[in-house]
Design an enzyme around this catalytic site. Structure first.
Site, PDB file in Angstrom:
ATOM      1  N   ARG A  39       0.861  -1.181   0.000  1.00  0.00           N
ATOM      2  CA  ARG A  39       0.000   0.000   0.000  1.00  0.00           C
ATOM      3  C   ARG A  39       0.900   1.235   0.000  1.00  0.00           C
ATOM      4  O   ARG A  39       1.926   1.269   0.697  1.00  0.00           O
ATOM      5  CB  ARG A  39      -0.917   0.042   1.229  1.00  0.00           C
ATOM      6  CG  ARG A  39      -2.101  -0.917   1.161  1.00  0.00           C
ATOM      7  CD  ARG A  39      -3.126  -0.539   0.079  1.00  0.00           C
ATOM      8  NE  ARG A  39      -4.238  -1.478   0.000  1.00  0.00           N
ATOM      9  CZ  ARG A  39      -4.307  -2.512  -0.835  1.00  0.00           C
ATOM     10  NH1 ARG A  39      -3.306  -2.766  -1.668  1.00  0.00           N
ATOM     11  NH2 ARG A  39      -5.367  -3.286  -0.861  1.00  0.00           N
ATOM     12  N   ASP A  75       4.406  -0.382  -6.947  1.00  0.00           N
ATOM     13  CA  ASP A  75       3.150  -0.738  -7.630  1.00  0.00           C
ATOM     14  C   ASP A  75       1.993   0.022  -6.985  1.00  0.00           C
ATOM     15  O   ASP A  75       0.857  -0.085  -7.438  1.00  0.00           O
ATOM     16  CB  ASP A  75       2.907  -2.250  -7.534  1.00  0.00           C
ATOM     17  CG  ASP A  75       1.707  -2.694  -8.361  1.00  0.00           C
ATOM     18  OD1 ASP A  75       1.619  -2.254  -9.531  1.00  0.00           O
ATOM     19  OD2 ASP A  75       0.861  -3.447  -7.853  1.00  0.00           O
ATOM     20  N   GLU A 121      -2.592   7.406  -4.852  1.00  0.00           N
ATOM     21  CA  GLU A 121      -2.964   6.739  -6.111  1.00  0.00           C
ATOM     22  C   GLU A 121      -4.450   6.807  -6.434  1.00  0.00           C
ATOM     23  O   GLU A 121      -4.849   6.671  -7.587  1.00  0.00           O
ATOM     24  CB  GLU A 121      -2.530   5.266  -6.092  1.00  0.00           C
ATOM     25  CG  GLU A 121      -3.315   4.400  -5.109  1.00  0.00           C
ATOM     26  CD  GLU A 121      -2.962   2.923  -5.224  1.00  0.00           C
ATOM     27  OE1 GLU A 121      -1.777   2.575  -5.147  1.00  0.00           O
ATOM     28  OE2 GLU A 121      -3.897   2.104  -5.378  1.00  0.00           O
ATOM     29  N   HIS A 173      -0.642  -0.184  -9.763  1.00  0.00           N
ATOM     30  CA  HIS A 173      -1.372  -1.166  -8.933  1.00  0.00           C
ATOM     31  C   HIS A 173      -1.848  -2.356  -9.778  1.00  0.00           C
ATOM     32  O   HIS A 173      -3.047  -2.623  -9.864  1.00  0.00           O
ATOM     33  CB  HIS A 173      -2.561  -0.485  -8.233  1.00  0.00           C
ATOM     34  CG  HIS A 173      -2.945  -1.180  -6.956  1.00  0.00           C
ATOM     35  ND1 HIS A 173      -3.277  -0.503  -5.809  1.00  0.00           N
ATOM     36  CD2 HIS A 173      -3.029  -2.500  -6.629  1.00  0.00           C
ATOM     37  CE1 HIS A 173      -3.568  -1.361  -4.854  1.00  0.00           C
ATOM     38  NE2 HIS A 173      -3.417  -2.577  -5.327  1.00  0.00           N
TER      39      HIS A 173
END
Ligand code: NAI
Length: 330
Positions: A233, A257, A262, A294
């Site tokens: 996260r 990622d 985000e 992600h």
């Protein structure tokens, strides 16, 4: 049972529809769920949501007023759900605790291998007819020390992969995993992870205790040039601090990622818009930073499993088999 699927993409529709039957009526909405779009939930007993849907108090109250009885998360994390409000309003919350730990662990490895061998830069060079190697010097992963933070399903899988590459793996987790211990991996303090690791990979959930676990203090204790990978996260990392550490070279490689902010960026095509997030823009200027949007979960196997478990949860809810659901409580 009527289900409103929020933040829906064509692949969600494809995979969820494959697992549905006549008892489950799925409606797909591209909108992200928040207090404004919650109006869509009128007439639905179930909302099916994803990582960046906003399930804060205001949204949940709106869902409850509209008659929603179940929030079915089609993901593992649930840090975006106000569980206390859901409980107060009699809405159950379920999730998919496990779908393919391999998908995310392998993506962490993909980020690492791309960074350490400069594949992202080499790819562009070769396409430009530039076959020079200056600046592409890599390092062997073999015999490097890898610090894994969080050794649940994904972290444990990542530990095995890195052992397979001949790395020495050390781990930190407040709840050590016996399967990981059986691999001969030693659990150590966070301080030891920071001080000794050549590569650090984050696989713990976002909790008050883990928010900004990567901060100026922890970065200061790390080896010069460490490679840091985060597929968990975004808010595990204090991004402002990481930019400083990239500038000094303390962080030698950064594979992400996930990103703190985000929710306003990922999963959408924004190529025609001007990027408003200056921190994210700065991150992208570093050649030793690699960001994906992600997509760790995004394999065929994981999507099939997510759909099957999500709809299984909903079927069990419909049949009042609550003990068979993957419920989440506060
Ligand atoms: P898990 O629940 O199996 O494992 C999490 C581990 O973290 C547990 O062993 C727990 O004891 C440990 N942990 C808890 N507090 C900690 C702390 N303070 N410090 C270190 N470790 C701590 O979860 P799983 O399935 O392995 O997933 C890990 C994370 O990966 C999820 O929380 C989620 O945020 C992220 N994720 C990312 C995806 C992606 O597409 N990039 C997809 C799926 C999950």
């Amino acid at each position: 049972m009527k289900i409103a699927v929020f933040s829906s993409k064509p692949y969600d529709e494809e995979y969820l529809s494959q697992c549905a039957d006549n008892d489950l009526e799925l409606r797909f909405y591209e909108h992200k769920l928040d207090h404004k779009t919650a109006v869509i939930s009128k007439g639905f007993e179930v909302v099916c949501c994803f990582v960046n849907d906003d399930l804060s108090e205001r949204t949940i109250n709106e869902l409850a007023d509209n008659g929603v009885k179940l929030i079915a998360m089609r993901c593992a994390g649930y840090n975006n759900v106000d569980l206390e409000t859901a409980e107060k309003r009699g809405i159950k919350v379920c999730r998919v605790p496990e779908y393919s730990p391999h998908a995310i662990a392998e993506h962490a490895l993909a980020l690492l291998l791309t960074l350490n061998r400069n594949i992202h830069r080499a790819y562009n060079r070769v396409r430009e007819n530039d076959y020079s190697l200056n600046g592409l010097l890599g390092f062997d992963l073999y015999q490097k020390k890898v610090g894994v933070i969080g050794t649940g399903k994904i972290g444990a899988t990542f530990c095995k992969i890195m052992q397979g590459l001949g790395c020495e793996v050390i781990a930190y987790d407040p709840h050590p995993n016996n399967d990981v211990k059986d691999l001969g991996i030693q659990y150590v303090s966070l301080e030891k992870i920071w001080a000794e690791s050549d590569i650090i990979s984050l696989h713990c959930p976002l909790l008050p205790a883990t928010r900004h676990i990567i901060n100026s203090n922890s970065i200061y204790q790390m080896k010069q040039g460490v490679a840091l990978i985060n597929t968990s996260r975004g808010a595990l990392i204090d991004t402002r601090e990481i930019i400083g550490a990239l500038k000094t070279g303390r962080i030698g490689y950064l594979g992400l990622d996930v990103y703190e902010e985000e929710a306003n960026l990922f999963f959408e095509d924004k190529s025609n818009l001007l990027l408003q997030d200056d921190i994210f823009a700065r991150l992208q200027t570093f050649p030793n930073v690699l960001i994906t949007g992600h997509q760790g979960f995004f394999t065929k196997e994981a999507l099939s499993a997510i759909s099957a478990v999500t709809l299984g949860n909903i079927r069990n809810f419909a049949d009042d088999n609550l003990d068979k659901m993957h419920l989440v409580t506060s």
